[in-house]
Design a protein around this motif. Structure first.
Motif: not given
Length: 233
Positions: A103-105, A127-129, A138-142
């Motif tokens: 999942d990529v959002n 991004t969640t695998l 999960m990896l979140g980037w901002s």
């Protein structure tokens, strides 16, 4: 003054809309309504320990593209003005090799009613695998984490442990790198017990953060308990 979030969301919506037209007949709609004793986001209370009603909806297409919206009450104090969070999501989800899901959002966190010159809105790419619908990373980037105008990176691993058909445990361990934004980072853990009755989930969760979270977010970090009931439709 906090730097305004860059508007990546518009481009993502255009991409999703391009798929939506030919795929409209295959749309799948879902949603949820929740009442929680404390809205806890990444280990930090967003309501200063108070009750929060929450509502979300999602439309997904056979192509894997989807759009979603989610809202909750928040309490950041009278000076901020806003008492609501509204998240807008444009993403893509696909299961492959029968066991893996990606999942990529792009999530746009917004806070209607925030008093000028404050700007709490920001974007995050997440991004969640997931493996076997049980194990996930999960990896979140901002580049504007928590509307700070600086970079933030969130890393999470989690797992579900079914006990019976109705009852399961979920665990989460995570780290939020906020060195650029706040000069510090923190880690968190969560343990949840979830009981499902038809379309209703009853959840009890314990949240823990490292002491560094208390320095970044005084009064709303640390150990806390949360109870919630969710109706899925």
């Amino acid at each position: 003054m906090k730097a305004p979030a860059k508007n990546y969301l518009g481009a993502a919506i255009v991409v999703a809309a391009g798929c939506a037209a030919p795929c409209a007949w295959a749309a799948d709609f879902s949603g949820s309504a929740t009442l929680t004793s404390d809205y806890v986001f990444r280990g930090i209370s967003q309501t200063q320990g108070d009750v929060a009603p929450q509502l979300g909806g999602k439309v997904a297409f056979d192509s894997g593209f989807y759009g979603a919206a989610w809202a909750s009450t928040v309490d950041y104090g009278d000076a901020v003005g806003s008492d609501a969070e509204v998240d807008l999501v444009a993403g893509w989800n696909r299961t492959f090799a029968q066991r893996w899901n990606l999942d990529v959002n792009l999530t746009r966190f917004t806070y209607p009613g925030t008093r000028a010159p404050l700007n709490l809105d920001y974007n995050e790419v997440i991004t969640t695998l997931t493996l076997d619908q049980r194990w996930w990373a999960m990896l979140g980037w901002s580049d504007n984490a928590l509307a700070s105008g600086e970079r933030g990176i969130y890393v999470e691993v989690g797992a579900k442990f079914p006990i019976t058909d109705e009852f399961r445990l979920e665990t989460v361990a995570a780290h939020y790198d906020l060195d650029d934004a706040y000069g510090d980072s923190y880690s968190r853990a969560q343990l949840s017990a979830i009981y499902t009755l038809g379309s209703v989930d009853l959840r009890a969760s314990g949240h823990w953060t490292t002491d560094s979270a208390k320095r970044i977010f005084p009064g709303v970090a640390g150990s806390r308990f949360e109870a919630a009931v969710t109706w899925n439709f």
